[in-house]
Scaffold this active site. Sequence first.
Site, PDB file in Angstrom:
ATOM      1  CE1 TYR A 198      -3.337   2.919   1.045  1.00 23.10           C
ATOM      2  CE2 TYR A 198      -1.750   3.363   2.801  1.00 23.10           C
ATOM      3  CZ  TYR A 198      -2.847   3.743   2.058  1.00 23.10           C
ATOM      4  OH  TYR A 198      -3.458   4.951   2.313  1.00 23.10           O
ATOM      5  CE  LYS A 201      -2.804   5.416  -1.635  1.00 19.28           C
ATOM      6  NZ  LYS A 201      -3.947   6.244  -2.018  1.00 19.28           N
TER       7      LYS A 201
HETATM    8  N1  LIG Z   1      -7.857   7.885   6.263  1.00 15.55           N
HETATM    9  C1  LIG Z   1      -6.551   7.996   6.410  1.00 15.55           C
HETATM   10  O1  LIG Z   1      -6.014   7.959   7.519  1.00 15.55           O
HETATM   11  C2  LIG Z   1      -5.675   8.237   5.187  1.00 15.55           C
HETATM   12  C3  LIG Z   1      -4.340   8.610   5.394  1.00 15.55           C
HETATM   13  C4  LIG Z   1      -3.522   8.824   4.291  1.00 15.55           C
HETATM   14  C5  LIG Z   1      -4.034   8.695   3.012  1.00 15.55           C
HETATM   15  N2  LIG Z   1      -5.332   8.337   2.842  1.00 15.55           N
HETATM   16  C6  LIG Z   1      -5.826   8.172   1.467  1.00 15.55           C
HETATM   17  O2  LIG Z   1      -7.029   8.899   1.323  1.00 15.55           O
HETATM   18  C7  LIG Z   1      -7.929   8.216   0.458  1.00 15.55           C
HETATM   19  C8  LIG Z   1      -9.271   8.008   1.141  1.00 15.55           C
HETATM   20  O3  LIG Z   1      -9.101   7.424   2.386  1.00 15.55           O
HETATM   21  P1  LIG Z   1     -10.359   7.097   3.312  1.00 15.55           P
HETATM   22  O4  LIG Z   1      -9.819   6.780   4.671  1.00 15.55           O
HETATM   23  O5  LIG Z   1     -11.414   8.143   3.154  1.00 15.55           O
HETATM   24  O6  LIG Z   1     -10.826   5.724   2.647  1.00 15.55           O
HETATM   25  P2  LIG Z   1     -12.143   4.879   2.885  1.00 15.55           P
HETATM   26  O7  LIG Z   1     -12.882   5.363   4.088  1.00 15.55           O
HETATM   27  O8  LIG Z   1     -11.699   3.466   2.846  1.00 15.55           O
HETATM   28  O9  LIG Z   1     -12.938   5.277   1.564  1.00 15.55           O
HETATM   29  C9  LIG Z   1     -12.462   4.891   0.327  1.00 15.55           C
HETATM   30  C10 LIG Z   1     -13.496   5.241  -0.747  1.00 15.55           C
HETATM   31  O10 LIG Z   1     -13.118   4.574  -1.948  1.00 15.55           O
HETATM   32  C11 LIG Z   1     -14.172   3.742  -2.379  1.00 15.55           C
HETATM   33  N3  LIG Z   1     -13.598   2.557  -2.991  1.00 15.55           N
HETATM   34  C12 LIG Z   1     -12.775   1.653  -2.414  1.00 15.55           C
HETATM   35  N4  LIG Z   1     -12.508   0.669  -3.282  1.00 15.55           N
HETATM   36  C13 LIG Z   1     -13.161   0.966  -4.435  1.00 15.55           C
HETATM   37  C14 LIG Z   1     -13.290   0.321  -5.691  1.00 15.55           C
HETATM   38  N5  LIG Z   1     -12.709  -0.852  -5.945  1.00 15.55           N
HETATM   39  N6  LIG Z   1     -14.049   0.906  -6.640  1.00 15.55           N
HETATM   40  C15 LIG Z   1     -14.668   2.073  -6.388  1.00 15.55           C
HETATM   41  N7  LIG Z   1     -14.590   2.730  -5.226  1.00 15.55           N
HETATM   42  C16 LIG Z   1     -13.841   2.182  -4.254  1.00 15.55           C
HETATM   43  C17 LIG Z   1     -14.994   3.430  -1.137  1.00 15.55           C
HETATM   44  O11 LIG Z   1     -16.366   3.227  -1.413  1.00 15.55           O
HETATM   45  P3  LIG Z   1     -17.063   1.795  -1.658  1.00 15.55           P
HETATM   46  O12 LIG Z   1     -16.661   0.933  -0.506  1.00 15.55           O
HETATM   47  O13 LIG Z   1     -18.514   2.138  -1.684  1.00 15.55           O
HETATM   48  O14 LIG Z   1     -16.550   1.332  -2.968  1.00 15.55           O
HETATM   49  C18 LIG Z   1     -14.880   4.762  -0.379  1.00 15.55           C
HETATM   50  O15 LIG Z   1     -15.814   5.678  -0.867  1.00 15.55           O
HETATM   51  C19 LIG Z   1      -7.236   6.926   0.067  1.00 15.55           C
HETATM   52  O16 LIG Z   1      -6.612   7.104  -1.179  1.00 15.55           O
HETATM   53  C20 LIG Z   1      -6.189   6.730   1.144  1.00 15.55           C
HETATM   54  O17 LIG Z   1      -5.054   6.025   0.659  1.00 15.55           O
HETATM   55  C21 LIG Z   1      -6.159   8.103   3.896  1.00 15.55           C
END
Ligand SMILES: NC(=O)c1ccc[n+]([C@@H]2O[C@H](COP(=O)([O-])OP(=O)(O)OC[C@H]3O[C@@H](n4cnc5c(N)ncnc54)[C@H](OP(=O)(O)O)[C@@H]3O)[C@@H](O)[C@H]2O)c1
Length: 269
Positions: A161, A165
């Site tokens: 992962y 990133k």
């Molecule tokens: N949260 C953190 O701490 C954090 C930190 C650093 C970076 N990030 C980055 O920020 C971004 C969002 O993070 P988040 O925590 O908000 O993630 P999340 O809560 O897991 O949400 C991810 C979103 O992507 C969708 N998704 C996942 N797999 C998919 C697929 N195969 N096709 C279409 N949609 C898909 C999910 O919706 P469905 O399940 O409905 O498909 C959801 O809307 C990511 O790129 C992550 O790497 C997050």
Amino acid sequence: MATTTGQWTERYGPWAVVAGASEGLGAAFADALAARGLNVVIVARRAQPLQALAAGLASRHGVQTRALAIDLSAPEGVATLLSDLSDLSVGLLVWNAALSLIGPFLEQPLEGHLRELEVNCRSPLAVVHSLGQVMAQRGRGGIILMSSLSGMQGTALVAHYAATKAWNRVLAEGLWWELGKRGVDVLASVAGATDTPGYRASTPRSREAAKVPVMSAEAVVEELLRALGRTPSVIPGRRNRWAAAFLARLLPRRVAVRLMGRTMDGLYG
Ligand SMILES: NC(=O)c1ccc[n+]([C@@H]2O[C@H](COP(=O)([O-])OP(=O)(O)OC[C@H]3O[C@@H](n4cnc5c(N)ncnc54)[C@H](OP(=O)(O)O)[C@@H]3O)[C@@H](O)[C@H]2O)c1
């Protein structure tokens, strides 16, 4: 860079696409962009939360919306998405969707790693290439790719992962210069821990986890949208910037990687 609603629609309108928008950071992006007057296409696998979000955006902000239930890890996912966007003028792309597998690298089946590669790298590559062409020809637009502090060095237990990133950050930074000359603003978001359903579901309630500074999704998105057009990549949150500077500039690489490994062992080992 845009500050007023008029500038946002002129520079990045009329339509923004948020891939991975059913909850968390993606839903916060969709709301913040709609508040800036952009019509929003929201994409994720689950139709129900997307439809509820679309209805909320339309009633709160008076913009047009389109909810697309697409699995972006499926072989036909990107083609379906691009076809569903073909009648819209897209000025902004946020690739937020990601799969984050946590645990020992060898214990995850290869298929899982390949799916992670598909959602985190291969699909955004194809969509950035396609929409980027149109934006560059038009001479304006914006693209935001989501990186992570975990991708600033090798990070155990999320090794693959974190590598995806790092890929997003490096791609966005290169394109910031290359597409910037053609009027397209590209930004990498190097986010730290952010309070989203995905983060909550994957983080144990341990003492180690309690020490990690966590930002709200809304605060992260506001910092990112302020940075678009100003810089190739941004680390939202002052504490995250300090942590990143400490790891990347003050510590030798070997020590930084070991420190991250020990932290991850404490959290997930
Ligand atoms: N949260 C953190 O701490 C954090 C930190 C650093 C970076 N990030 C980055 O920020 C971004 C969002 O993070 P988040 O925590 O908000 O993630 P999340 O809560 O897991 O949400 C991810 C979103 O992507 C969708 N998704 C996942 N797999 C998919 C697929 N195969 N096709 C279409 N949609 C898909 C999910 O919706 P469905 O399940 O409905 O498909 C959801 O809307 C990511 O790129 C992550 O790497 C997050």
